[in-house]
Enzyme design. Structure first.
Site, PDB file in Angstrom:
ATOM      1  N   HIS A 260       0.860  -1.178   0.000  1.00  0.00           N
ATOM      2  CA  HIS A 260       0.000   0.000   0.000  1.00  0.00           C
ATOM      3  C   HIS A 260       0.906   1.241   0.000  1.00  0.00           C
ATOM      4  O   HIS A 260       2.007   1.203   0.562  1.00  0.00           O
ATOM      5  CB  HIS A 260      -0.847  -0.049   1.285  1.00  0.00           C
ATOM      6  CG  HIS A 260      -1.910   0.985   1.393  1.00  0.00           C
ATOM      7  ND1 HIS A 260      -1.645   2.276   1.779  1.00  0.00           N
ATOM      8  CD2 HIS A 260      -3.252   0.919   1.200  1.00  0.00           C
ATOM      9  CE1 HIS A 260      -2.788   2.962   1.824  1.00  0.00           C
ATOM     10  NE2 HIS A 260      -3.778   2.167   1.481  1.00  0.00           N
TER      11      HIS A 260
ATOM     12  N   CYS B 155      -4.616   2.582  -3.598  1.00  0.00           N
ATOM     13  CA  CYS B 155      -3.366   3.066  -3.004  1.00  0.00           C
ATOM     14  C   CYS B 155      -2.234   2.070  -3.210  1.00  0.00           C
ATOM     15  O   CYS B 155      -1.430   1.833  -2.295  1.00  0.00           O
ATOM     16  CB  CYS B 155      -3.532   3.363  -1.519  1.00  0.00           C
ATOM     17  SG  CYS B 155      -4.708   4.674  -1.201  1.00  0.00           S
TER      18      CYS B 155
ATOM     19  N   ASP C 198       2.840  -4.536   7.962  1.00  0.00           N
ATOM     20  CA  ASP C 198       1.633  -3.728   7.835  1.00  0.00           C
ATOM     21  C   ASP C 198       0.446  -4.674   7.997  1.00  0.00           C
ATOM     22  O   ASP C 198       0.113  -5.423   7.090  1.00  0.00           O
ATOM     23  CB  ASP C 198       1.650  -3.051   6.462  1.00  0.00           C
ATOM     24  CG  ASP C 198       0.345  -2.323   6.141  1.00  0.00           C
ATOM     25  OD1 ASP C 198      -0.612  -2.416   6.940  1.00  0.00           O
ATOM     26  OD2 ASP C 198       0.296  -1.680   5.083  1.00  0.00           O
TER      27      ASP C 198
ATOM     28  N   GLN D 277      -4.828  -5.074   6.986  1.00  0.00           N
ATOM     29  CA  GLN D 277      -5.858  -6.015   6.535  1.00  0.00           C
ATOM     30  C   GLN D 277      -5.901  -7.274   7.385  1.00  0.00           C
ATOM     31  O   GLN D 277      -6.964  -7.883   7.542  1.00  0.00           O
ATOM     32  CB  GLN D 277      -5.605  -6.398   5.057  1.00  0.00           C
ATOM     33  CG  GLN D 277      -5.742  -5.254   4.074  1.00  0.00           C
ATOM     34  CD  GLN D 277      -7.139  -4.646   4.071  1.00  0.00           C
ATOM     35  OE1 GLN D 277      -8.123  -5.300   4.395  1.00  0.00           O
ATOM     36  NE2 GLN D 277      -7.216  -3.362   3.738  1.00  0.00           N
TER      37      GLN D 277
ATOM     38  N   LYS E 291     -10.518  -0.160  10.262  1.00  0.00           N
ATOM     39  CA  LYS E 291     -10.771  -1.346   9.441  1.00  0.00           C
ATOM     40  C   LYS E 291     -11.123  -2.556  10.314  1.00  0.00           C
ATOM     41  O   LYS E 291     -11.494  -3.604   9.797  1.00  0.00           O
ATOM     42  CB  LYS E 291      -9.538  -1.678   8.594  1.00  0.00           C
ATOM     43  CG  LYS E 291      -9.204  -0.620   7.555  1.00  0.00           C
ATOM     44  CD  LYS E 291      -8.065  -1.080   6.645  1.00  0.00           C
ATOM     45  CE  LYS E 291      -7.315   0.077   6.042  1.00  0.00           C
ATOM     46  NZ  LYS E 291      -7.907   0.588   4.800  1.00  0.00           N
TER      47      LYS E 291
HETATM   48  C1  LIG Z   1      -2.508  -2.911   3.551  1.00  0.00           C
HETATM   49  C2  LIG Z   1      -2.872  -1.524   3.953  1.00  0.00           C
HETATM   50  N1  LIG Z   1      -1.931  -0.729   4.497  1.00  0.00           N
HETATM   51  C3  LIG Z   1      -2.195   0.529   4.883  1.00  0.00           C
HETATM   52  C4  LIG Z   1      -3.456   1.058   4.755  1.00  0.00           C
HETATM   53  C5  LIG Z   1      -3.679   2.468   5.221  1.00  0.00           C
HETATM   54  O1  LIG Z   1      -4.516   2.474   6.348  1.00  0.00           O
HETATM   55  P1  LIG Z   1      -4.872   3.877   7.024  1.00  0.00           P
HETATM   56  O2  LIG Z   1      -5.497   4.674   5.931  1.00  0.00           O
HETATM   57  O3  LIG Z   1      -5.819   3.544   8.109  1.00  0.00           O
HETATM   58  O4  LIG Z   1      -3.606   4.474   7.513  1.00  0.00           O
HETATM   59  C6  LIG Z   1      -4.467   0.276   4.192  1.00  0.00           C
HETATM   60  C7  LIG Z   1      -5.832   0.775   3.998  1.00  0.00           C
HETATM   61  O5  LIG Z   1      -6.104   1.731   3.296  1.00  0.00           O
HETATM   62  C8  LIG Z   1      -4.160  -1.039   3.792  1.00  0.00           C
HETATM   63  O6  LIG Z   1      -5.096  -1.818   3.249  1.00  0.00           O
END
Ligand SMILES: Cc1ncc(COP(=O)(O)O)c(C=O)c1O
Ligand SMILES: Cc1ncc(COP(=O)(O)O)c(C=O)c1O
Lengths: 130, 416, 416, 130
Positions: free
Chosen positions: C130, C374, C208, C211, C234
């Site tokens: 991401h 993203c 990370d 998910q 999430k």
């Molecule tokens: C794998 C992953 N990493 C990072 C993020 C970023 O999460 P956040 O927007 O809550 O910082 C997301 C979701 O958008 C994601 O799916």
């Protein structure tokens, strides 16, 4: 009369025992209460593995000052090794009062500085500051 | 209720206690006398309901969804941004959401400070700053070799514009960072005047509006500051959201701070380009519900009218100063007149440590803060480790001040 | 309702729709078919009620108040931290709250990355990251002169441990940063194996878990990672709160990131000292209500049991793969078997742009995301500008998949 | 039949007018839709201050492609100066469809790239991306 501010606590606060400087001394330490910036120091003279004499110094609230004063009377004469094992329960029993989580930091400040002086480690968790 | 009383001399005051559900709470039979709003404010029903409504009916991620729910969330979020920007007279494009005012100041300290400051430069702050407007500048100046200097306060807790002038004349000041209203002394600083002088000397100005925005009308455009930071939870809004109002051209010239989703225009393996303002400085999923809640808070404050909020708190502060002066053994810090201060009164009680004051007041459900108030350099200047502090909001009434004074007298009896 | 059906072959599934108030919402006569939980999840009544209760009954600032309300807020906040840390098997001391997972990764990129990386060092990430786990490392490597390299994926969307081995053998990798579960492909990465190999080669590992945490049991201690970051919104929690689980000794050795109130032990004019963990990394007023709400979310998920959440989503994903395969002109990205993927299915429909797919589905109140998600470097690898994505949560049922497939067929008719 | 996906939109999407390369050309530009990464380019040949010929290129959704195709038919023959003043309403009127805030970005992408080509400035706000 309020439980936390019992007569004997106020009495120790107003006329703390064993406060001041101790020269010469063998052990000393200084700690802060991050809640309010209160500072407490201790100086200890050791003889034959015992706390021969001890003085606290610094400023603080009724709870921390009374706790130091009350503790000082128990500590003088105690084995240094034993003093190193004293825990929060010892201090709270000695005070004999109900205390909230936040004010525990005040009640235990003298124990923290004592432990720092006798074990040499000054990183005993007391919780979040300001 | 005192809030409803109007006399010929006292200004019209507010009567809004019924809007704040928490005020119904009793502890040990004592009604809640909440005098810690400078630390965090209570929330009106309208804000709690906005959060509830958001999660029950509209929750979705913003900016990228094409289905109806996402469009609703988007409209709620960006609509709230417009009203929040408008509340302090700031452009929408350069109204950035952060976690709190602390993060807003760090954003500037990292993105502008660490990339711009050089050895020989100075950041000028004041002796009355909150740690959140001190420590980021300690770190930024240490990292860049710049200098951190302090404007002093006099014994009434006032800054000297003469000293400001002398500091600026040295020619090395790149940024003046100061609080609009002191969270300890209550001092209202002449920020527009500071901005005018700093700009004349080629320095930027950052204002910490954490206390000012909830307490009085604030007009970013009229003040003319380069950065104006404030925080939602002190302004009747939810926890978890702060605001940075800034000059758009300056923000455009700064590199991003936090990096990740939403703040990019495009990402290639080794290189990315940045989104437009305000999103360039908002990385990852925003605090969506909190922004919506803060939107409800500024609507609520706007409907009260900030002039009236100011008048209301002015009256309470004047009354508090009067009542504490009539109580022997109480020392008040900061400006003598309520005209020169916001809704904050710090005091100490002779012979009783502030912790003990707060503890004994707390037993009467009178909530004041005993602390260094995240202003240790100021405590050092005042020569105390901590003070007790009563602070006000639109929901306070004269009866709260009476309860405070009564409880202080009770504490004095315990320690007599 | 499909969630209540149990057959001999299908695992027991969950029936929790009634716990989620938003699912009652109809738009244009269509019930809400929410298939965008990978973007943000819906919230159960328990979470909404926890926020409400906090603001109505306990709201106060934490860590410094001695009055009863502040003690309650403190106990709620730090109590939630304990349960949140426990939810992923992480120590309380090194469980840090951030704004979102993006900020958690930035914390590491600034505090560890920018202070530790040197020219000649490498940060190794993957093609399926991401943006929030790419751009912070682009900036940190650019700022320090280190290199950013990528682990490739094969056509099934899987990482190669052989390539990892070859990269590690080069001896310059200081950090491997990878996602636990891909938000586009659904791929579940073998994170414990990656950690074992990286540690053997002297590299740290950041995972990370944005998910993974909502979708399956996660045990920080068993995985052995140095940093594990995830995000509340999430995981059925409020917006505005993320979590960094980390190795405590490592955090102790790192300088602070955001500076200001609460993260200090003492502040003098030119110098400050830092608070203990976890507070050293939490500057300014915390997202108090949001942490309390996330505490309620992990309680709720814990009561469902994450093994059952995983089984539930596994069944839905298997069914979705089967149904989409039976629909001509639909291409699915990522691992072929539901065993190898989390609750995420990205797809494209021949001749229809993902935006148009999402728009037409949205008219039936079927909520899917059409985006680069993203993950532009991954899109480049897949050779598409965007995909449509359906993603699952405990409140989804087979009827949601049926609605999805029906709507896709409807879109095909429009574009026929 | 769906309002947004009216026959003539789908018809332009499936068979876009004036798509491809234009060599030689006098003006060109390229823009992205940050919502999804879709890209649209334009090349323009100018004669006597008019758009003598024009081609769009790139990929996108039905809305952005159809919008470009429909716009191209209006643009060829137009004064360059006039083209520089075209605004969102012009484009939306031309499409004649109701459009959500998010999809506006798609509908206006061709206008954005046109404006970039004829004014030289490529910073026309389109909203938050991914
Ligand atoms: C794998 C992953 N990493 C990072 C993020 C970023 O999460 P956040 O927007 O809550 O910082 C997301 C979701 O958008 C994601 O799916
Ligand atoms: C003047 C001032 N600045 C900054 C802060 C920090 O605010 P926050 O904790 O919301 O970042 C406060 C409140 O604590 C304050 O009163």
């Amino acid at each position: 009369m309020d439980d936390l501010y019992r007569d004997f606590i106020l009495e120790h606060y107003k006329r703390p025992r064993n406060f001041g400087e101790l020269e010469p001394h063998d052990l000393e330490a200084q700690e802060q209460n991050p809640l309010c910036g209160d500072e407490l120091g201790v100086q200890i003279r050791v003889a034959d593995g015992r706390i021969a004499d001890l003085r606290f110094n610094g400023h603080g609230c009724a709870i921390s000052q009374a706790a130091a004063s009350i503790a000082s009377e128990e500590l003088i004469g105690m084995d240094v090794e034993e003093a190193a094992t004293l825990d929060a329960d010892w201090m709270l029993d000695l005070l004999g009062i109900d205390i909230s989580a936040t004010r525990r930091k005040c009640a235990l400040l003298s124990l923290k500085v004592l432990r720092h002086a006798v074990t040499g480690e000054g990183t005993w968790p007391v919780g979040a500051g300001g | 209720m005192a809030g409803a009383m109007r006399t010929a001399t006292a200004p019209p005051t507010l009567d809004v206690r019924a809007d704040f559900p928490i005020l119904k709470r009793e502890i040990n039979g004592h009604r809640l006398v909440y005098l810690d709003s400078a630390s965090t404010s209570q929330k009106p029903e309208a804000v709690i309901a906005a959060l509830d409504d958001y999660y029950r009916h509209h929750n979705a991620n913003i900016h990228r969804g094409v289905y109806p729910l996402a469009q609703e969330a988007d409209a709620l979020f960006e609509g709230a941004r417009k009203r929040i920007a408008g509340f302090t007279g700031a452009p929408v494009r350069s109204t950035i959401f952060t976690r709190n005012v602390t993060e807003a100041i760090n954003l500037v300290a990292y993105s502008w400070g660490r990339t711009t400051l050089r050895p020989g430069d100075t950041v000028l702050i004041t002796e009355m700053e909150h740690h959140s407007n001190i420590v980021p500048w300690q770190l930024a100046t240490q990292a860049t070799g710049a200098e951190l200097r302090y404007l002093e306060i006099d014994d009434a807790g006032t800054l000297s514009l003469d000293q400001l002038e002398r500091e600026l004349e040295r020619g090395d000041v790149r940024l003046v960072a100061l609080t609009h209203v002191s969270n300890v002394l209550g001092t209202i600083n002449p920020v527009a005047e500071v901005v005018a002088r700093a700009h004349a000397a080629g320095a930027l100005v950052l204002i910490d509006g954490a206390q000012a925005v909830p307490q009085m009308p604030v007009d970013f455009a009229a003040i003319g500051a380069d950065f104006y930071a404030w925080t939602g939870h002190k302004a009747l809004g939810p926890t978890g959201v702060g605001v940075l109002n800034a000059d758009a051209a300056l923000l455009d010239s700064m590199p991003p701070f936090l990096a990740g989703g939403d703040m990019i225009a495009s990402v290639e393996a080794q290189h990315s380009t940045w989104n437009e303002l305000p999103w360039k400085f908002e990385a990852g999923t925003s605090m969506i519900a909190q922004v919506v809640g803060l939107g409800a808070a500024v609507d609520y404050l706007g409907a009260l009218e900030m002039e009236r909020v100011r008048a209301h708190e002015h009256e309470l502060v004047a009354y508090t100063l009067e009542q504490l002066a009539a109580t022997g053994g109480v020392k008040v810090y900061g400006p003598a007149s309520a005209d020169d201060r916001g809704g904050v009164v710090s005091f100490s009680v002779a012979g009783i440590h502030p912790h003990d004051v707060a503890e004994l007041l707390g037993r009467e459900n009178v909530c004041v803060r005993a602390s260094h108030h995240c202003a240790q350099p100021l405590m050092a200047r005042l020569g105390v480790p901590a003070t007790a502090r009563a602070s006000f909001a639109p929901y306070n009434v004269r009866a709260d001040v009476d309860a405070l004074v009564e409880a202080v007298r009770g504490a004095q009896r315990v320690f007599a």
